[in-house]
Design an enzyme around this catalytic site. Structure first.
Site, mmCIF file in Angstrom:
data_model
loop_
_atom_site.group_PDB
_atom_site.id
_atom_site.type_symbol
_atom_site.label_atom_id
_atom_site.label_comp_id
_atom_site.label_asym_id
_atom_site.label_seq_id
_atom_site.Cartn_x
_atom_site.Cartn_y
_atom_site.Cartn_z
ATOM 1 N N MET A 16 -7.725 6.070 -1.091
ATOM 2 C CA MET A 16 -7.624 5.856 -2.530
ATOM 3 C C MET A 16 -8.832 5.107 -3.073
ATOM 4 S SD MET A 16 -5.139 7.586 -3.437
ATOM 5 C CE MET A 16 -5.388 7.161 -5.152
ATOM 6 N N ASP A 35 -15.372 -3.648 1.165
ATOM 7 C CA ASP A 35 -14.496 -3.570 2.329
ATOM 8 C C ASP A 35 -15.061 -4.521 3.381
ATOM 9 O OD1 ASP A 35 -12.263 -1.263 3.335
ATOM 10 O OD2 ASP A 35 -13.237 -2.415 4.926
ATOM 11 N N VAL A 89 -6.273 -1.476 -1.326
ATOM 12 C CA VAL A 89 -6.126 -1.653 0.119
ATOM 13 C C VAL A 89 -4.781 -1.084 0.550
ATOM 14 C CG1 VAL A 89 -7.630 -3.668 0.075
ATOM 15 C CG2 VAL A 89 -5.154 -4.005 -0.029
ATOM 16 N N LYS A 96 -2.230 -6.970 0.337
ATOM 17 C CA LYS A 96 -2.637 -6.904 -1.061
ATOM 18 C C LYS A 96 -2.688 -8.291 -1.685
ATOM 19 C CE LYS A 96 -1.166 -2.203 -2.319
ATOM 20 N NZ LYS A 96 -2.450 -1.754 -2.860
ATOM 21 N N SER A 118 1.653 2.360 -4.937
ATOM 22 C CA SER A 118 2.638 3.412 -5.167
ATOM 23 C C SER A 118 4.056 2.879 -5.211
ATOM 24 C CB SER A 118 2.533 4.482 -4.068
ATOM 25 O OG SER A 118 2.823 3.915 -2.804
ATOM 26 N N HIS A 139 -1.030 3.493 -10.648
ATOM 27 C CA HIS A 139 -0.750 4.411 -9.556
ATOM 28 C C HIS A 139 -1.573 5.664 -9.813
ATOM 29 C CE1 HIS A 139 2.288 6.962 -7.062
ATOM 30 N NE2 HIS A 139 1.130 6.798 -6.445
ATOM 31 N N ASN A 142 -3.555 11.085 -5.619
ATOM 32 C CA ASN A 142 -4.666 11.575 -4.813
ATOM 33 C C ASN A 142 -4.824 13.095 -4.957
ATOM 34 O OD1 ASN A 142 -6.723 11.339 -2.842
ATOM 35 N ND2 ASN A 142 -5.311 11.971 -1.239
#
Length: 281
Positions: A16, A35, A89, A96, A118, A139, A142
């Protein structure tokens, strides 16, 4: 805020995070992708280049817009000057919360801090952030650059200014959005993910193979891809994590991850991203 005034930070270079970054860069926004793992960032840069080409071929990006600058970093401090932050993440509340606590303490007050989730309630995560009034959820489905609608989740403590600022970012990304209340799974996951779990159960019980289940959903119900291909696209590990969140927070037994789903995750068959799930890719 004009499009060229947006500077976006995306936290997490997984599926994502890469998808949201691809969307933003494709619409001309400068993005810093953060990251902790430099090897993951190397793979993400390659994947973003590939997805930008694919999105362009599919006509999903504006033709008259120069791609935005992409930067990568391993430290949250690199995102301190962002005009908006999107955390993407893994779908685990503790992970999170830790990431959100760090970044929210660094950015300027009034900067919208957004969790892309989600299933995890926003107000639950808001306990970790420095300023809950600046915090809300999205949200993105994808892949984000192909799906024009975004679910926006307003927490109990979310301020009007944060919602307006996020709306400005989504407009700059060419997305439409609808605001929903803060409950586990919100709208899309609360309805979709138990259904996917049921489809997996049907396969485990040998009522029909994945191809037949998907063909019936496409032909009888007008579903674009079918539930098993959808599960593979989401990522079977992500689906299992989301179902665990829903089961723990709602008590709905239909959200307990089916054993076949857990077996596939255990075997590393995670769907499209691993090359194998209910189908081979």
């Amino acid at each position: 805020m004009e499009q060229d005034e947006h500077t976006l930070v995306v936290l997490g270079a997984g599926v994502m995070g890469v998808g949201i970054t691809t969307l933003a860069v494709g619409f001309g926004l400068p993005v810093t992708l953060i990251d902790v793992d430099e090897q993951i960032l190397d793979r993400a840069r390659r994947k973003i280049r590939q997805e930008l080409k694919l999105a362009t071929l599919m006509g999903a990006l504006p033709e008259d817009t120069e791609p935005g600058e992409l930067r990568t970093a391993t430290s949250a401090g690199s995102g301190a000057d962002a005009s908006a932050v999107i955390e993407a993440v893994t779908e685990t509340a503790e992970v999170k919360a830790a990431v959100l606590a760090e970044i929210s303490a660094l950015v300027k007050p009034g900067t919208p801090v957004v969790s892309n989730t989600s299933s995890i309630p926003i107000d639950e995560l808001a306990d970790a952030v420095a300023r809950p009034e600046d915090f809300l959820g999205t949200h993105f489905m994808n892949p984000p650059y192909l799906i024009p609608m975004v679910e926006v989740i307003r927490g109990r403590r979310t301020g009007d200014a944060a919602q307006a600022a996020l709306g400005s970012v989504l407009t700059a990304l060419g997305r439409r959005w609808l605001v929903v209340a803060d409950h586990p799974g919100f709208v899309t996951s609360r309805v979709l993910h138990p259904m996917l779990n049921d489809a997996i159960r049907v396969v485990r019980e040998k009522t029909a193979p994945p191809e037949t289940v998907d063909a019936l959903f496409e032909g009888c119900l007008g579903h674009r891809t079918g539930p098993l291909r959808t599960a593979d696209l989401i990522g079977l590990d992500n689906l299992a994590d989301s179902l665990r969140v829903l089961h723990a927070r709602t008590g709905d037994e239909g959200c307990r991850p089916d054993q076949l789903l857990l077996d596939k995750v255990q075997a590393g068959h995670l769907g499209r991203k691993s090359g194998r799930g209910f189908y081979d890719y």
